[in-house]
Design a protein around this motif. Structure first.
Motif, mmCIF file in Angstrom:
data_model
loop_
_atom_site.group_PDB
_atom_site.id
_atom_site.type_symbol
_atom_site.label_atom_id
_atom_site.label_comp_id
_atom_site.label_asym_id
_atom_site.label_seq_id
_atom_site.Cartn_x
_atom_site.Cartn_y
_atom_site.Cartn_z
ATOM 1 N N MET A 1 -9.929 1.735 8.920
ATOM 2 C CA MET A 1 -9.651 1.624 7.489
ATOM 3 C C MET A 1 -8.372 0.804 7.284
ATOM 4 S SD MET A 1 -9.060 4.621 4.620
ATOM 5 C CE MET A 1 -10.760 5.158 4.767
ATOM 6 N N THR A 2 -8.435 -0.113 6.332
ATOM 7 C CA THR A 2 -7.288 -0.964 6.066
ATOM 8 C C THR A 2 -6.180 -0.161 5.406
ATOM 9 O OG1 THR A 2 -8.773 -2.823 5.738
ATOM 10 C CG2 THR A 2 -6.514 -3.068 4.941
ATOM 11 N N GLU A 3 -4.968 -0.243 5.925
ATOM 12 C CA GLU A 3 -3.835 0.494 5.368
ATOM 13 C C GLU A 3 -3.303 -0.241 4.145
ATOM 14 O OE1 GLU A 3 0.509 2.270 6.661
ATOM 15 O OE2 GLU A 3 -0.841 1.414 8.172
ATOM 16 N N ARG A 4 -3.064 0.519 3.084
ATOM 17 C CA ARG A 4 -2.561 -0.085 1.854
ATOM 18 C C ARG A 4 -1.052 -0.302 1.943
ATOM 19 N NH1 ARG A 4 -6.121 -0.306 -2.245
ATOM 20 N NH2 ARG A 4 -8.001 0.976 -2.098
ATOM 21 N N THR A 5 -0.596 -1.401 1.438
ATOM 22 C CA THR A 5 0.835 -1.698 1.385
ATOM 23 C C THR A 5 1.429 -1.018 0.166
ATOM 24 O OG1 THR A 5 0.531 -3.666 0.015
ATOM 25 C CG2 THR A 5 0.325 -3.949 2.407
ATOM 26 N N PRO A 6 2.772 -0.860 0.123
ATOM 27 C CA PRO A 6 3.401 -0.292 -1.082
ATOM 28 C C PRO A 6 3.017 -1.057 -2.340
ATOM 29 C CG PRO A 6 4.970 -0.367 0.733
ATOM 30 C CD PRO A 6 3.742 -1.098 1.204
ATOM 31 N N SER A 7 2.858 -2.387 -2.217
ATOM 32 C CA SER A 7 2.461 -3.189 -3.376
ATOM 33 C C SER A 7 1.065 -2.798 -3.853
ATOM 34 C CB SER A 7 2.501 -4.671 -3.029
ATOM 35 O OG SER A 7 2.033 -5.454 -4.113
ATOM 36 N N ASP A 8 0.148 -2.583 -2.880
ATOM 37 C CA ASP A 8 -1.207 -2.169 -3.238
ATOM 38 C C ASP A 8 -1.210 -0.807 -3.918
ATOM 39 O OD1 ASP A 8 -2.295 -4.473 -2.186
ATOM 40 O OD2 ASP A 8 -2.663 -3.580 -0.213
ATOM 41 N N ARG A 9 -0.413 0.113 -3.345
ATOM 42 C CA ARG A 9 -0.358 1.453 -3.926
ATOM 43 C C ARG A 9 0.232 1.422 -5.327
ATOM 44 N NH1 ARG A 9 0.999 2.792 1.482
ATOM 45 N NH2 ARG A 9 3.225 2.745 1.015
ATOM 46 N N GLY A 10 1.227 0.595 -5.537
ATOM 47 C CA GLY A 10 1.817 0.463 -6.866
ATOM 48 C C GLY A 10 0.820 -0.090 -7.863
ATOM 49 N N ALA A 11 0.044 -1.079 -7.425
ATOM 50 C CA ALA A 11 -0.973 -1.660 -8.305
ATOM 51 C C ALA A 11 -2.032 -0.622 -8.660
ATOM 52 C CB ALA A 11 -1.622 -2.876 -7.641
ATOM 53 N N LEU A 12 -2.409 0.207 -7.675
ATOM 54 C CA LEU A 12 -3.406 1.244 -7.931
ATOM 55 C C LEU A 12 -2.882 2.269 -8.922
ATOM 56 C CD1 LEU A 12 -6.116 2.584 -7.313
ATOM 57 C CD2 LEU A 12 -5.029 3.706 -5.349
ATOM 58 N N GLN A 13 -1.617 2.664 -8.760
ATOM 59 C CA GLN A 13 -1.031 3.622 -9.692
ATOM 60 C C GLN A 13 -0.994 3.065 -11.112
ATOM 61 O OE1 GLN A 13 2.762 4.496 -7.929
ATOM 62 N NE2 GLN A 13 1.932 6.064 -6.545
ATOM 63 N N ARG A 14 -0.673 1.759 -11.219
ATOM 64 C CA ARG A 14 -0.666 1.148 -12.555
ATOM 65 C C ARG A 14 -2.069 1.143 -13.157
ATOM 66 N NH1 ARG A 14 3.025 -2.264 -9.919
ATOM 67 N NH2 ARG A 14 1.405 -3.812 -9.491
ATOM 68 N N ARG A 15 -3.067 0.856 -12.321
ATOM 69 C CA ARG A 15 -4.451 0.857 -12.802
ATOM 70 C C ARG A 15 -4.869 2.256 -13.270
ATOM 71 N NH1 ARG A 15 -8.119 -3.017 -11.185
ATOM 72 N NH2 ARG A 15 -9.543 -1.781 -12.494
ATOM 73 N N LEU A 16 -4.489 3.264 -12.491
ATOM 74 C CA LEU A 16 -4.830 4.639 -12.866
ATOM 75 C C LEU A 16 -4.145 5.022 -14.180
ATOM 76 C CD1 LEU A 16 -4.612 6.393 -9.377
ATOM 77 C CD2 LEU A 16 -6.684 5.959 -10.710
ATOM 78 N N PRO A 286 -15.935 4.854 0.366
ATOM 79 C CA PRO A 286 -16.198 4.122 1.613
ATOM 80 C C PRO A 286 -15.677 2.689 1.542
ATOM 81 C CG PRO A 286 -18.194 4.274 0.298
ATOM 82 C CD PRO A 286 -17.161 5.100 -0.408
ATOM 83 N N GLU A 287 -15.388 2.133 2.716
ATOM 84 C CA GLU A 287 -14.936 0.752 2.767
ATOM 85 C C GLU A 287 -16.069 -0.194 2.388
ATOM 86 O OE1 GLU A 287 -11.892 -0.810 3.628
ATOM 87 O OE2 GLU A 287 -11.203 1.214 3.151
ATOM 88 N N ARG A 288 -15.737 -1.204 1.664
ATOM 89 C CA ARG A 288 -16.715 -2.202 1.285
ATOM 90 C C ARG A 288 -17.085 -3.050 2.506
ATOM 91 N NH1 ARG A 288 -18.382 -7.329 0.624
ATOM 92 N NH2 ARG A 288 -17.986 -8.552 -1.234
ATOM 93 N N VAL A 289 -18.370 -3.263 2.704
ATOM 94 C CA VAL A 289 -18.849 -4.035 3.846
ATOM 95 C C VAL A 289 -18.782 -5.524 3.511
ATOM 96 C CG1 VAL A 289 -20.824 -4.537 5.327
ATOM 97 C CG2 VAL A 289 -20.367 -2.168 4.600
ATOM 98 N N HIS A 290 -18.138 -6.300 4.378
ATOM 99 C CA HIS A 290 -18.027 -7.748 4.191
ATOM 100 C C HIS A 290 -18.962 -8.461 5.160
ATOM 101 C CE1 HIS A 290 -14.492 -7.728 1.486
ATOM 102 N NE2 HIS A 290 -14.208 -6.604 2.134
ATOM 103 N N ASN A 291 -19.862 -9.227 4.619
ATOM 104 C CA ASN A 291 -20.808 -9.999 5.413
ATOM 105 C C ASN A 291 -20.379 -11.458 5.397
ATOM 106 O OD1 ASN A 291 -23.011 -11.382 6.498
ATOM 107 N ND2 ASN A 291 -24.495 -9.919 5.652
#
Length: 309
Positions: A1-16, A286-291
């Motif tokens: 699983m890809t680890e989220r960066t602090p920037s990603d987590r901040g963006a997610l919190q803003r979205r929520l 679940p993680e999105r599958v990339h083809n």
């Protein structure tokens, strides 16, 4: 699983946070509509004679809390395959629709639906009176809110002369047995009457007359309800007296203050159905599958809705 960066987590919190605000805005939009109504009423009546509305901050907090409990009730109804029927009756402009909107606002429409039947067709008028209502009754795991119900016969049909005296008497003989049969079959039946004063209905009708967004709510039948206020009062009194039974009692909601009426009705509804919070397994996205062979074709520009805003 890809680890989220602090920037990603901040963006997610803003979205929520933005999503939560958007959810609250749904209620604010309806409240803005109420505010327009209040302003128009104050123009038509002496503001000094009207009680102030319940504190808006408290109203929002309590409404959202009660709506959270309604979601828990919905889960319990689904889990236990309960069959719930709630009838909303009252004079025109008594606030039934506003209460129904707040009850259903956060619920799954596949679980909790509204039945608002139009005037009966010629074929329906030849059927057993309750027949067209029966087809809207819930299966296990469903809630149905009737925005007016079979009690039309005891109200508008009686007052406006749409039924005979014999038909009315047969209704009063049949409805207690019909409702007892529903309850024996496992249906949870709740009946609410929204009560408003003569002056309050007059004010709300004036608002609808002067508000182009709400004029559609005024029908010839609504206008006649003003002329025949006393006849409707007698019809209501007879209805409550003859159909208030232990298996399916009436509950009267004082509706002059719309916000208090909604909160009181929802809280009472919750108190009538013992429920518990259903424990759920944590949801893991679940993680999105990339083809690598996947190619997304561009959408032609002419298919997009013009960006006016």
């Amino acid at each position: 699983m890809t680890e989220r960066t602090p920037s990603d987590r901040g963006a997610l919190q803003r979205r929520l946070h933005d999503d939560m605000i958007d959810s609250i805005d749904e209620e604010l939009e309806m409240e803005i509509d109420d505010a327009r109504m209040d302003d128009l009423i104050r123009e038509a009546t002496d503001a000094a004679t009207r009680d102030m509305d319940v504190d808006r901050r408290f109203y929002f907090q309590e409404l959202l809390r009660l709506q959270g409990e309604l979601v828990k009730l919905q889960d319990w109804v689904m889990e236990r395959k309960l069959k719930v029927v709630v009838l909303f009756e009252g004079r025109d402009a008594a606030g039934k629709g506003g209460a129904i909107k707040r009850i259903t606002q956060r619920l799954n429409p596949r679980v909790c639906r509204v039945a608002a039947l139009p005037a009966p067709s010629e074929r329906e008028r030849s059927q057993w009176y309750f027949q067209r209502y029966v087809q809207h009754l819930p299966a296990g795991g469903e809630m149905v809110l009737f925005d007016r119900s079979w009690y039309n016969r005891a109200g508008v049909e009686r007052v406006m002369g749409f039924c005979s005296d014999d038909e009315l008497e047969e209704f009063f003989r049949s409805v207690p047995e019909f409702e007892k049969m529903l309850v024996r079959s496992g249906v949870i039946l709740l009946k609410y009457w929204f009560s408003i004063t003569d002056d309050e209905q007059h004010s709300r009708f004036l608002m609808r007359i002067h508000d182009p967004l709400k004029q559609w709510k005024l029908s010839p039948m609504d206008l006649q309800s003003r002329v025949r206020w006393e006849q409707y009062t007698k019809a209501k009194e007879d209805m409550l007296d003859r159909t208030h039974i232990p298996e399916a009692p009436w509950w009267v909601v004082e509706g002059v203050d719309k916000k208090r009426a909604r909160l009181n009705c929802i809280r009472h509804l919750l108190s009538q159905i013992p429920y518990q919070e259903i424990e759920r397994d944590p949801v893991v996205l679940p993680e999105r599958v990339h083809n690598p062979e996947y190619y997304r074709k561009p959408v032609p520009a002419e298919l997009y809705v013009p960006r006016y805003y």
